[in-house]
Design a protein around this motif. Sequence first.
Motif, PDB file in Angstrom:
ATOM      1  N   GLY A  75       0.803  -1.219   0.000  1.00 60.32           N
ATOM      2  CA  GLY A  75       0.000   0.000   0.000  1.00 60.32           C
ATOM      3  C   GLY A  75       0.836   1.268   0.000  1.00 60.32           C
ATOM      4  N   ALA A  76       2.159   1.146  -0.095  1.00 61.19           N
ATOM      5  CA  ALA A  76       3.042   2.326  -0.076  1.00 61.19           C
ATOM      6  C   ALA A  76       3.153   2.995  -1.444  1.00 61.19           C
ATOM      7  N   HIS A  77       2.802   2.262  -2.497  1.00 58.94           N
ATOM      8  CA  HIS A  77       2.888   2.803  -3.855  1.00 58.94           C
ATOM      9  C   HIS A  77       1.634   2.431  -4.641  1.00 58.94           C
ATOM     10  N   ALA A  78       1.266   3.328  -5.531  1.00 58.24           N
ATOM     11  CA  ALA A  78       0.117   3.071  -6.400  1.00 58.24           C
ATOM     12  C   ALA A  78       0.387   3.706  -7.756  1.00 58.24           C
ATOM     13  N   ALA A  79      -0.354   3.234  -8.732  1.00 56.96           N
ATOM     14  CA  ALA A  79      -0.323   3.816 -10.066  1.00 56.96           C
ATOM     15  C   ALA A  79      -1.766   3.891 -10.555  1.00 56.96           C
ATOM     16  N   ALA A  80      -2.027   4.865 -11.400  1.00 58.16           N
ATOM     17  CA  ALA A  80      -3.364   5.010 -11.979  1.00 58.16           C
ATOM     18  C   ALA A  80      -3.224   5.361 -13.448  1.00 58.16           C
ATOM     19  N   GLU A  81      -4.184   4.888 -14.222  1.00 57.66           N
ATOM     20  CA  GLU A  81      -4.273   5.239 -15.634  1.00 57.66           C
ATOM     21  C   GLU A  81      -5.730   5.590 -15.894  1.00 57.66           C
ATOM     22  N   PHE A  82      -5.952   6.629 -16.700  1.00 49.20           N
ATOM     23  CA  PHE A  82      -7.326   7.065 -16.923  1.00 49.20           C
ATOM     24  C   PHE A  82      -7.439   7.883 -18.199  1.00 49.20           C
ATOM     25  N   ASP A  83      -8.694   8.053 -18.638  1.00 50.34           N
ATOM     26  CA  ASP A  83      -9.014   8.935 -19.757  1.00 50.34           C
ATOM     27  C   ASP A  83      -9.372  10.301 -19.186  1.00 50.34           C
ATOM     28  N   LEU A  84      -8.830  11.342 -19.794  1.00 52.62           N
ATOM     29  CA  LEU A  84      -9.114  12.711 -19.389  1.00 52.62           C
ATOM     30  C   LEU A  84      -9.815  13.406 -20.548  1.00 52.62           C
ATOM     31  N   LYS A  85     -10.961  13.991 -20.262  1.00 50.09           N
ATOM     32  CA  LYS A  85     -11.658  14.826 -21.239  1.00 50.09           C
ATOM     33  C   LYS A  85     -11.647  16.233 -20.688  1.00 50.09           C
ATOM     34  N   GLY A  86     -11.320  17.191 -21.556  1.00 42.95           N
ATOM     35  CA  GLY A  86     -11.230  18.545 -21.061  1.00 42.95           C
ATOM     36  C   GLY A  86     -11.711  19.581 -22.035  1.00 42.95           C
ATOM     37  N   LYS A  87     -11.863  20.780 -21.485  1.00 45.37           N
ATOM     38  CA  LYS A  87     -12.209  21.959 -22.261  1.00 45.37           C
ATOM     39  C   LYS A  87     -11.256  23.065 -21.808  1.00 45.37           C
ATOM     40  N   TYR A  88     -10.632  23.710 -22.775  1.00 44.10           N
ATOM     41  CA  TYR A  88      -9.639  24.758 -22.530  1.00 44.10           C
ATOM     42  C   TYR A  88     -10.373  26.096 -22.416  1.00 44.10           C
ATOM     43  N   LEU A  89     -10.434  26.650 -21.208  1.00 43.80           N
ATOM     44  CA  LEU A  89     -11.271  27.805 -20.930  1.00 43.80           C
ATOM     45  C   LEU A  89     -10.555  29.151 -20.984  1.00 43.80           C
ATOM     46  N   ALA A  90      -9.323  29.192 -20.489  1.00 43.85           N
ATOM     47  CA  ALA A  90      -8.580  30.457 -20.409  1.00 43.85           C
ATOM     48  C   ALA A  90      -7.135  30.199 -20.792  1.00 43.85           C
ATOM     49  N   THR A  91      -6.570  31.067 -21.610  1.00 43.60           N
ATOM     50  CA  THR A  91      -5.220  30.870 -22.132  1.00 43.60           C
ATOM     51  C   THR A  91      -4.199  30.791 -21.008  1.00 43.60           C
ATOM     52  N   ASP A  92      -3.390  29.742 -21.078  1.00 41.28           N
ATOM     53  CA  ASP A  92      -2.281  29.554 -20.155  1.00 41.28           C
ATOM     54  C   ASP A  92      -1.029  30.143 -20.796  1.00 41.28           C
ATOM     55  N   PRO A  93      -0.215  30.890 -20.043  1.00 37.67           N
ATOM     56  CA  PRO A  93       1.000  31.476 -20.618  1.00 37.67           C
ATOM     57  C   PRO A  93       1.881  30.422 -21.291  1.00 37.67           C
ATOM     58  N   GLY A  94       2.336  30.743 -22.495  1.00 38.04           N
ATOM     59  CA  GLY A  94       3.209  29.844 -23.237  1.00 38.04           C
ATOM     60  C   GLY A  94       2.494  28.749 -24.000  1.00 38.04           C
ATOM     61  N   LEU A  95       1.181  28.697 -23.909  1.00 33.07           N
ATOM     62  CA  LEU A  95       0.390  27.679 -24.607  1.00 33.07           C
ATOM     63  C   LEU A  95      -0.513  28.356 -25.639  1.00 33.07           C
ATOM     64  N   PRO A  96      -1.097  27.568 -26.541  1.00 30.64           N
ATOM     65  CA  PRO A  96      -1.999  28.166 -27.540  1.00 30.64           C
ATOM     66  C   PRO A  96      -3.148  28.926 -26.884  1.00 30.64           C
ATOM     67  N   LYS A  97      -3.740  29.829 -27.653  1.00 28.30           N
ATOM     68  CA  LYS A  97      -4.869  30.621 -27.172  1.00 28.30           C
ATOM     69  C   LYS A  97      -6.079  29.732 -26.910  1.00 28.30           C
ATOM     70  N   ALA A  98      -6.720  29.963 -25.778  1.00 27.68           N
ATOM     71  CA  ALA A  98      -7.921  29.208 -25.418  1.00 27.68           C
ATOM     72  C   ALA A  98      -9.138  29.798 -26.111  1.00 27.68           C
ATOM     73  N   LYS A  99      -9.929  28.894 -26.715  1.00 26.95           N
ATOM     74  CA  LYS A  99     -11.168  29.298 -27.384  1.00 26.95           C
ATOM     75  C   LYS A  99     -12.266  28.277 -27.099  1.00 26.95           C
ATOM     76  N   GLY A 100     -12.168  27.628 -25.946  1.00 27.48           N
ATOM     77  CA  GLY A 100     -13.163  26.618 -25.605  1.00 27.48           C
ATOM     78  C   GLY A 100     -12.929  25.276 -26.273  1.00 27.48           C
ATOM     79  N   GLN A 101     -11.707  25.036 -26.753  1.00 32.35           N
ATOM     80  CA  GLN A 101     -11.394  23.788 -27.435  1.00 32.35           C
ATOM     81  C   GLN A 101     -11.548  22.598 -26.463  1.00 32.35           C
ATOM     82  N   THR A 102     -11.952  21.475 -27.020  1.00 29.66           N
ATOM     83  CA  THR A 102     -12.031  20.246 -26.232  1.00 29.66           C
ATOM     84  C   THR A 102     -10.876  19.330 -26.616  1.00 29.66           C
ATOM     85  N   TYR A 103     -10.545  18.441 -25.709  1.00 30.86           N
ATOM     86  CA  TYR A 103      -9.439  17.514 -25.923  1.00 30.86           C
ATOM     87  C   TYR A 103      -9.655  16.258 -25.095  1.00 30.86           C
TER      88      TYR A 103
END
Length: 137
Positions: A75-103
Amino acid sequence: MTAAQTRKLVQTYYAAFNKQDVDGMLSCLATSFVHEVSQGERRKGKPLFKEFLTHMNKSYKETLSNIVVMTDTTGAHAAAEFDLKGKYLATDPGLPKAKGQTYKLRVGAFFEIKNGKITRVSTHYNLKDWTKQVLGK
């Protein structure tokens, strides 16, 4: 902790993530918590992680599904794998401009557990794939 207790802790952590419940996530962490991401800076301590989560919740709306949690026998170590669905709401510095894109991304994470709390999580995802998706390429 037993392997079953560790599995439950990680599941609780991700259930809080899906609710964008920063305090719920922080309650799963040790004071000396360390957050490592494959494409970012290492964060030490709950205050920096809280700042990160607050920023993420403003910039992205993400939910996880198909979460598989694996633990070692102690129980001292664990790993997880999962699917992530997202929507880009506000531009993060150094990343592409946010326009509500999904990924969608497949993500992996590794955990260290001590005294019933997560002491480290190391998260890994494909930033190039994310960038292609938000740029529409």
